[in-house]
Write an enzyme that holds these catalytic residues in place. Structure first.
Site, PDB file in Angstrom:
ATOM      1  N   ALA A 189       1.394 -18.976 -28.219  1.00 21.63           N
ATOM      2  CA  ALA A 189       2.637 -19.734 -28.062  1.00 21.63           C
ATOM      3  C   ALA A 189       2.415 -21.231 -28.331  1.00 21.63           C
ATOM      4  O   ALA A 189       1.299 -21.681 -28.572  1.00 21.63           O
ATOM      5  CB  ALA A 189       3.193 -19.514 -26.665  1.00 21.63           C
ATOM      6  N   HIS A 190       3.501 -21.983 -28.240  1.00 20.52           N
ATOM      7  CA  HIS A 190       3.445 -23.411 -28.560  1.00 20.52           C
ATOM      8  C   HIS A 190       2.537 -24.186 -27.603  1.00 20.52           C
ATOM      9  O   HIS A 190       2.471 -23.902 -26.423  1.00 20.52           O
ATOM     10  CB  HIS A 190       4.820 -24.063 -28.619  1.00 20.52           C
ATOM     11  CG  HIS A 190       5.746 -23.802 -27.486  1.00 20.52           C
ATOM     12  ND1 HIS A 190       7.021 -24.284 -27.481  1.00 20.52           N
ATOM     13  CD2 HIS A 190       5.599 -23.115 -26.333  1.00 20.52           C
ATOM     14  CE1 HIS A 190       7.618 -23.905 -26.373  1.00 20.52           C
ATOM     15  NE2 HIS A 190       6.786 -23.202 -25.656  1.00 20.52           N
ATOM     16  N   ASN A 191       1.845 -25.149 -28.185  1.00 15.98           N
ATOM     17  CA  ASN A 191       0.992 -26.077 -27.426  1.00 15.98           C
ATOM     18  C   ASN A 191      -0.231 -25.423 -26.780  1.00 15.98           C
ATOM     19  O   ASN A 191      -0.927 -26.052 -25.987  1.00 15.98           O
ATOM     20  CB  ASN A 191       1.801 -26.822 -26.352  1.00 15.98           C
ATOM     21  CG  ASN A 191       2.798 -27.780 -26.965  1.00 15.98           C
ATOM     22  OD1 ASN A 191       3.878 -27.375 -27.356  1.00 15.98           O
ATOM     23  ND2 ASN A 191       2.412 -29.025 -27.110  1.00 15.98           N
ATOM     24  N   GLN A 201      11.232 -27.988 -32.125  1.00 17.86           N
ATOM     25  CA  GLN A 201       9.779 -27.843 -32.071  1.00 17.86           C
ATOM     26  C   GLN A 201       9.220 -28.723 -33.180  1.00 17.86           C
ATOM     27  O   GLN A 201       9.152 -28.321 -34.335  1.00 17.86           O
ATOM     28  CB  GLN A 201       9.408 -26.372 -32.230  1.00 17.86           C
ATOM     29  CG  GLN A 201      10.064 -25.474 -31.166  1.00 17.86           C
ATOM     30  CD  GLN A 201       9.533 -25.712 -29.761  1.00 17.86           C
ATOM     31  OE1 GLN A 201       8.328 -25.646 -29.514  1.00 17.86           O
ATOM     32  NE2 GLN A 201      10.429 -26.035 -28.825  1.00 17.86           N
TER      33      GLN A 201
END
Lengths: 357, 357, 357
Positions: B242-244, B201
């Protein structure tokens, strides 16, 4: 916590829990275990019929059973009114929580006007703000943050990396598990049409005696006044309690429950895992809220509700059985409509099948 | 935060919030309280009809009311366009957040190439990695972790035991409450058929100006690029991002919401408590998502949806009324089928009750 | 984690991942990016048909594609069996996690009988209890708490402010993200009719090799024995795992899932976000549980279930389509009843409209 070196006789154990021995009172016991893992020098317990039935095979040295149990048993028995409760006391006897920390760590940061009772423990790198009062035998574990003007009662234990913000009041014999946050700001903002402005959260959190707060909880301080967690309440992990909530004595809040602002939870209430309680609602004394329920209305004392919207638990059980049948029921409804249209046609009027959709 | 010693006249308060006094402008006020607890030297506010009606009994010294309010009132009034907003400002006046910490604690761990603005505060046992830049008046509370190369804007405050991982960018006037984690790895793994391999990540989290992050949030760094929390966003406790994910300006995310990877939330969106937003979805500007909703499709701007699957809120209210009736409706459907079968029988054909199941 | 200075040829990269070059093997590559952001010296990947189709426009210097891909492409290609897995390895090559901390910080608190392997890192203000064993290259970040008698295997990394309580066993190559709590007490109380008495939680948590635990998890220790997180399990953020739960190898637990006490989760199971698993249930190997599902029954191996109550995923999809139609279906049912009553009336018996409904 598995290493220990204590050995007691069944008689000594029975004395401790107020039970009656049947079998060898001199049998030596050096540990407690679940029935399937209990061995020769181990004590176990049984209170459910399914387990009581199997006691003739039991390999334990001793077993705690209900007062009324009178079947044969391979092990020495201790008869008790509340076998589970007696067993909890026996476990505490064999597995007392050990602590390797003691005194006030030289690496703890202690603010001005600190008042600490007897035998207080403050672990490494803990932070204690100004004007904090700790009762006798309070244990503040490493990495804990205690804000200014916090008061903590006798025999309370706060586990590593938990946070108690300014002014909060924590009672006696309270346990706060790791990483929980007590007294963070309530979620209060007011919009001006363009952006949100913070409403200062000027109140506190008060936690009464004998409360146990699980790991990773967040309990917000009140906008005014206090957020209250009543005597003997137990919360599981990751419970969220918003500002100005009040929880009555001896209620049980299971993991991942969220309670919105100003909700008033009665005493002896049970809220099961992942349920959500809406803001400003009242949940009556003794009510039981099912897992994942979404409660949007006030609940009368003693009611048992489940689901979203919340409904009587028995009704919900019936609803749950119908839900997977919905596609089939829809089909049957459409078929009925079709059959009815056929019946409604005048006798002899047979050639309008186009009308049937 | 309840102890204070400030006294102001109603006139001074009205000046501060741009309101108009009706009554005694010299009335001394030394605190603010909710209407039911307000006493003689206290100011309160009222903006809902139900409360405005009861103001003739109000025991407060002064009360903030809407511009248009013209009924008699026992207390001196300050008329304001946005009473709630004015009152928030008055609360901040009487209850400024007090801080007993100042300067950079000798027990804080500060990395190389540190750049700190004016009046920066770093509390005890805080950790600041290498190449960190803190703006003016930034407050890093005790026990906070700030990773390498993090940049934090002016007047931002990060509460105890929160964590900001490497490279993240935090804007001005941001508040991060205790225990929140910013910039943890996104949940990215790829299977080879047997086991799961980590996808590094490599991105960051960027939090824009005037954001407030509640206690116990987790906001993951992007796989590539950035996870973005836009200007003025407010999150309640235990929100998972969460990511993005990207969240537009001034959106409100209530407690225990989860937003899955790469979802794009518009501006001025409200997501109520415990709702879940699926990955890669778009939630349009101004949309409102109900509590515990499970959103699995893109939501157009301005829509108000609830439930699982999400549907128009008004439809959902009607669905909610039908759900507890399902067992009864099923029974009626079966009864209809039975009645219809009877009707379908030829007239005179009365003796086939066995056919009725 | 975005700054780096490594440059490799496409050939070197292909060697590293075991792929086959098509195009210029000497092409220099200095970073990896998503396909929409990839530039001249960057490598990207594509494995979905929609993205593979657009590769003729791709601006990346190189692209990892499936073995079978044979369309023209502007960039140099590396053909691989598992393009996504190969790309994860390439990302790790270009963006190794950097660490500015090394050795054992003088501000860490280290207990008695400490055994640390080679190249162990313990960050500032970390706390290590008595009798702790850390394997080679273990990294304990700042602010972490490790209780007495904890054992941690080689190459494990525990991120800031996480907590591992006494006696827990952590395997090799485990990653625990910030703020997670391992080994807090299970939620065990027994009532005496008036109040709740604590059942001592005497067991541990054991985390096997190659597990990754997200941020803000809480994993409770067992009442007896152990709570087990099996080899290769990956949990997302804010997952709650209660006492005596067992999770089989290589299962995936998505954010905000709650697993109640003594549940037994098989291997290669996937539990999607916000789902809840009831106590004492078995979830068979390879089962998939949908988001927000409420699982109250044992699930056979390989089943794919969703909803509350959980049901086959395909059935649930059909149920989801019917739910918003419920008010309409109810109306149609009532209309049918009305029509049927009309039909049931004797012919010529036309004047009893009062009887309808």
């Amino acid at each position: 916590m598995n290493d220990h070196h204590k050995t007691l006789t069944v008689f000594q154990i029975a004395e401790h829990v107020g039970g009656e021995v049947s079998g060898d009172p001199e049998m030596p016991i050096s540990g407690a275990a679940a029935v399937e893992h209990a061995g020769k020098e181990t004590i176990t317990f049984a209170d459910r019929p399914a387990i009581l039935k199997k006691l003739s095979d039991c390999k334990a040295g001793a077993v705690v059973v209900p007062e009324t149990f009178d079947s044969p048993c391979a092990a020495t028995m201790i008869r008790c009114r509340h076998p589970r409760l007696a067993f909890a006391k026996i476990m505490a006897l064999f597995y007392p929580r050990k602590r390797s920390i003691s005194g006030i760590s030289p690496t703890a940061s202690i603010g001005r006007h600190f008042e600490g009772g007897e035998e207080v423990i403050v672990g490494a790198h803990a932070f204690i703000g100004d004007s904090v009062t700790l009762g006798n035998r309070v244990i503040i574990h490493p990495g804990v943050y205690i804000g200014d003007s916090v008061t903590i009662g006798d025999d309370t234990e706060i586990f590593p990396n938990a946070v108690v913000m300014d002014q909060c009041i924590i009672g006696k014999r309270v346990v706060i598990h790791p990483g929980s946050v007590i007294g963070s700001d309530g979620f209060g903002f007011t919009p001006d049409g363009t952006r949100h402005h913070k409403i200062p959260q000027t109140g506190i959190v008060e936690i009464e005696d004998d409360v146990e707060i699980g790991a990773g909880n967040t309990i917000d301080r009140a906008t005014f006044g206090r957020t209250l967690v009543g005597e003997g309440v137990k919360t599981d992990n990751m419970v969220h309690i918003a500002h100005n909530v009040s929880i009555g004595a001896h209620s049980i809040i299971v993991a991942q429950v969220g309670i919105a602002g100003s909700a008033s939870i009665g005493s002896h209430v049970t809220i099961a895992g992942q349920a959500g309680i809406g803001g400003h609602l009242k949940i009556g004394d003794g009510a039981v809220i099912g897992p994942q329920a979404g409660v949007a209305r006030t609940i009368a004392p003693g009611r048992v509700v489940s689901g979203t919207p919340e409904m009587d638990h028995r009704l919900w059980l019936r609803v749950q059985r119908v839900v997977p049948q919905l596609p089939e029921l829809k089909k049957r409804l459409f078929e009925l409509e079709k059959q009815l249209r056929i019946l409604q046609q005048k006798p002899g009027d047979q050639n309008d099948s186009e009308a049937d959709e």
